[in-house]
Design a protein around this motif. Structure first.
Motif, PDB file in Angstrom:
ATOM      1  N   LEU A   5      45.289 -15.172  18.847  1.00  0.00           N
ATOM      2  CA  LEU A   5      43.884 -15.556  18.894  1.00  0.00           C
ATOM      3  C   LEU A   5      43.279 -15.677  17.498  1.00  0.00           C
ATOM      4  O   LEU A   5      42.515 -16.613  17.225  1.00  0.00           O
ATOM      5  CB  LEU A   5      43.077 -14.556  19.725  1.00  0.00           C
ATOM      6  N   ILE A   6      43.634 -14.761  16.613  1.00  0.00           N
ATOM      7  CA  ILE A   6      43.058 -14.799  15.260  1.00  0.00           C
ATOM      8  C   ILE A   6      43.473 -16.086  14.541  1.00  0.00           C
ATOM      9  O   ILE A   6      42.647 -16.749  13.919  1.00  0.00           O
ATOM     10  CB  ILE A   6      43.427 -13.534  14.471  1.00  0.00           C
ATOM     11  N   LYS A   7      44.738 -16.456  14.660  1.00  0.00           N
ATOM     12  CA  LYS A   7      45.186 -17.711  14.042  1.00  0.00           C
ATOM     13  C   LYS A   7      44.543 -18.910  14.728  1.00  0.00           C
ATOM     14  O   LYS A   7      44.145 -19.872  14.073  1.00  0.00           O
ATOM     15  CB  LYS A   7      46.708 -17.829  14.116  1.00  0.00           C
ATOM     16  N   GLN A   8      44.445 -18.829  16.045  1.00  0.00           N
ATOM     17  CA  GLN A   8      43.851 -19.929  16.796  1.00  0.00           C
ATOM     18  C   GLN A   8      42.388 -20.148  16.391  1.00  0.00           C
ATOM     19  O   GLN A   8      41.935 -21.281  16.288  1.00  0.00           O
ATOM     20  CB  GLN A   8      43.951 -19.640  18.294  1.00  0.00           C
ATOM     21  N   GLY A  10      41.087 -19.546  13.521  1.00  0.00           N
ATOM     22  CA  GLY A  10      41.014 -20.037  12.141  1.00  0.00           C
ATOM     23  C   GLY A  10      39.918 -19.366  11.338  1.00  0.00           C
ATOM     24  O   GLY A  10      39.787 -18.144  11.351  1.00  0.00           O
ATOM     25  N   TYR A  11      39.098 -20.181  10.660  1.00  0.00           N
ATOM     26  CA  TYR A  11      38.049 -19.634   9.789  1.00  0.00           C
ATOM     27  C   TYR A  11      37.040 -18.778  10.551  1.00  0.00           C
ATOM     28  O   TYR A  11      36.379 -17.925   9.970  1.00  0.00           O
ATOM     29  CB  TYR A  11      37.325 -20.757   9.037  1.00  0.00           C
ATOM     30  N   LYS A  12      36.913 -18.993  11.863  1.00  0.00           N
ATOM     31  CA  LYS A  12      35.953 -18.225  12.662  1.00  0.00           C
ATOM     32  C   LYS A  12      36.318 -16.737  12.706  1.00  0.00           C
ATOM     33  O   LYS A  12      35.472 -15.897  12.959  1.00  0.00           O
ATOM     34  CB  LYS A  12      35.867 -18.772  14.084  1.00  0.00           C
ATOM     35  N   ALA A  13      37.590 -16.432  12.460  1.00  0.00           N
ATOM     36  CA  ALA A  13      38.052 -15.039  12.469  1.00  0.00           C
ATOM     37  C   ALA A  13      38.543 -14.646  11.069  1.00  0.00           C
ATOM     38  O   ALA A  13      39.459 -13.844  10.916  1.00  0.00           O
ATOM     39  CB  ALA A  13      39.157 -14.861  13.500  1.00  0.00           C
ATOM     40  N   PHE A  14      37.906 -15.213  10.057  1.00  0.00           N
ATOM     41  CA  PHE A  14      38.295 -14.977   8.663  1.00  0.00           C
ATOM     42  C   PHE A  14      38.392 -13.486   8.342  1.00  0.00           C
ATOM     43  O   PHE A  14      39.400 -13.018   7.818  1.00  0.00           O
ATOM     44  CB  PHE A  14      37.282 -15.671   7.745  1.00  0.00           C
ATOM     45  N   ASP A  15      37.340 -12.736   8.667  1.00  0.00           N
ATOM     46  CA  ASP A  15      37.333 -11.308   8.364  1.00  0.00           C
ATOM     47  C   ASP A  15      38.420 -10.565   9.131  1.00  0.00           C
ATOM     48  O   ASP A  15      39.074  -9.672   8.595  1.00  0.00           O
ATOM     49  CB  ASP A  15      35.955 -10.689   8.627  1.00  0.00           C
ATOM     50  N   SER A  16      38.651 -10.952  10.365  1.00  0.00           N
ATOM     51  CA  SER A  16      39.694 -10.302  11.171  1.00  0.00           C
ATOM     52  C   SER A  16      41.080 -10.587  10.609  1.00  0.00           C
ATOM     53  O   SER A  16      41.956  -9.716  10.621  1.00  0.00           O
ATOM     54  CB  SER A  16      39.618 -10.773  12.624  1.00  0.00           C
ATOM     55  N   ARG A  17      41.277 -11.804  10.106  1.00  0.00           N
ATOM     56  CA  ARG A  17      42.582 -12.163   9.528  1.00  0.00           C
ATOM     57  C   ARG A  17      42.850 -11.339   8.271  1.00  0.00           C
ATOM     58  O   ARG A  17      43.935 -10.783   8.095  1.00  0.00           O
ATOM     59  CB  ARG A  17      42.592 -13.659   9.201  1.00  0.00           C
ATOM     60  N   LEU A  18      41.836 -11.214   7.405  1.00  0.00           N
ATOM     61  CA  LEU A  18      41.997 -10.401   6.195  1.00  0.00           C
ATOM     62  C   LEU A  18      42.246  -8.932   6.542  1.00  0.00           C
ATOM     63  O   LEU A  18      43.094  -8.283   5.946  1.00  0.00           O
ATOM     64  CB  LEU A  18      40.767 -10.532   5.298  1.00  0.00           C
ATOM     65  N   LYS A  19      41.509  -8.426   7.534  1.00  0.00           N
ATOM     66  CA  LYS A  19      41.672  -7.035   7.935  1.00  0.00           C
ATOM     67  C   LYS A  19      43.067  -6.798   8.502  1.00  0.00           C
ATOM     68  O   LYS A  19      43.700  -5.793   8.210  1.00  0.00           O
ATOM     69  CB  LYS A  19      40.609  -6.630   8.952  1.00  0.00           C
ATOM     70  N   ARG A  20      43.541  -7.729   9.324  1.00  0.00           N
ATOM     71  CA  ARG A  20      44.877  -7.571   9.913  1.00  0.00           C
ATOM     72  C   ARG A  20      45.948  -7.524   8.823  1.00  0.00           C
ATOM     73  O   ARG A  20      46.846  -6.684   8.856  1.00  0.00           O
ATOM     74  CB  ARG A  20      45.154  -8.707  10.902  1.00  0.00           C
ATOM     75  N   ILE A  21      45.842  -8.405   7.846  1.00  0.00           N
ATOM     76  CA  ILE A  21      46.807  -8.405   6.738  1.00  0.00           C
ATOM     77  C   ILE A  21      46.708  -7.092   5.965  1.00  0.00           C
ATOM     78  O   ILE A  21      47.718  -6.452   5.668  1.00  0.00           O
ATOM     79  CB  ILE A  21      46.575  -9.625   5.812  1.00  0.00           C
ATOM     80  N   SER A  22      45.488  -6.687   5.658  1.00  0.00           N
ATOM     81  CA  SER A  22      45.268  -5.438   4.929  1.00  0.00           C
ATOM     82  C   SER A  22      45.813  -4.236   5.697  1.00  0.00           C
ATOM     83  O   SER A  22      46.497  -3.378   5.136  1.00  0.00           O
ATOM     84  CB  SER A  22      43.781  -5.255   4.656  1.00  0.00           C
TER      85      SER A  22
END
Length: 165
Positions: A5-8, A10-22
């Motif tokens: 879902l986070i990849k799907q 895209g930019y709408k989940a920018f903060d979630s993508r950074l948090k997941r990587i972190s």
């Protein structure tokens, strides 16, 4: 295979993508620390780096330099103190300030910690495939947020959408 879902989003989940990587990196660093029986935490790195360069800093100064909330730094420093890596003392000129400095345990641990951190840095470079271009983009994000906070931007967009109805 499940949809990410986070990849799907895209930019709408920018903060979630950074948090997941972190979170992924921090979890794995913590896992290695545990394997080698090291009683430090991944988020202590920045404080170690600052205190390595300065004899002592106030909690407020540390928070300012790394851009974290005072409360967050206070909690981290308290944990570091409980494990014997930093010493807290009251500033002689301003009794409200707590000064933080490395202990002997910390300075003796630094050579080993620096080896571990160098390994971590090398692993990050592998992940990035030695392409540091992402940091230019992150610098732009930081700069844009300094000019106009996310709160202001978010509120402005929200008000535009709600007043249009």
């Amino acid at each position: 295979m499940e949809i990410d879902l986070i990849k799907q989003l895209g930019y709408k989940a920018f903060d979630s993508r950074l948090k997941r990587i972190s979170d992924h990196i921090a979890h794995n660093v913590k896992k290695l620390y545990k394997e080698i029986d090291l009683d430090v935490e991944p988020n202590w790195y920045l404080i170690f780096m600052l205190l390595k360069e300065h004899d002592h800093l106030s909690i407020a100064n540390i928070a300012e330099r790394i851009g974290y909330a005072h409360t967050s730094v206070f909690i981290t420093v308290t944990k570091m103190s409980e494990r014997g890596y930093v010493r807290l003392s009251t500033d002689k000129t301003d009794k409200r300030k707590q000064l933080v400095s490395l202990t002997t345990k910390a300075t003796k641990s630094l050579p080993m910690l620096e080896q571990i951190w160098a390994s971590c840095e090398a692993a990050i470079l592998q992940i990035l495939e030695d392409d540091l271009g992402i940091f230019s983009y992150l610098d732009k994000v930081d700069s844009n947020l300094e000019k106009t906070s996310f709160h202001q931007r978010f509120k402005q967009e929200y008000l535009k959408r709600t007043s249009a109805k």
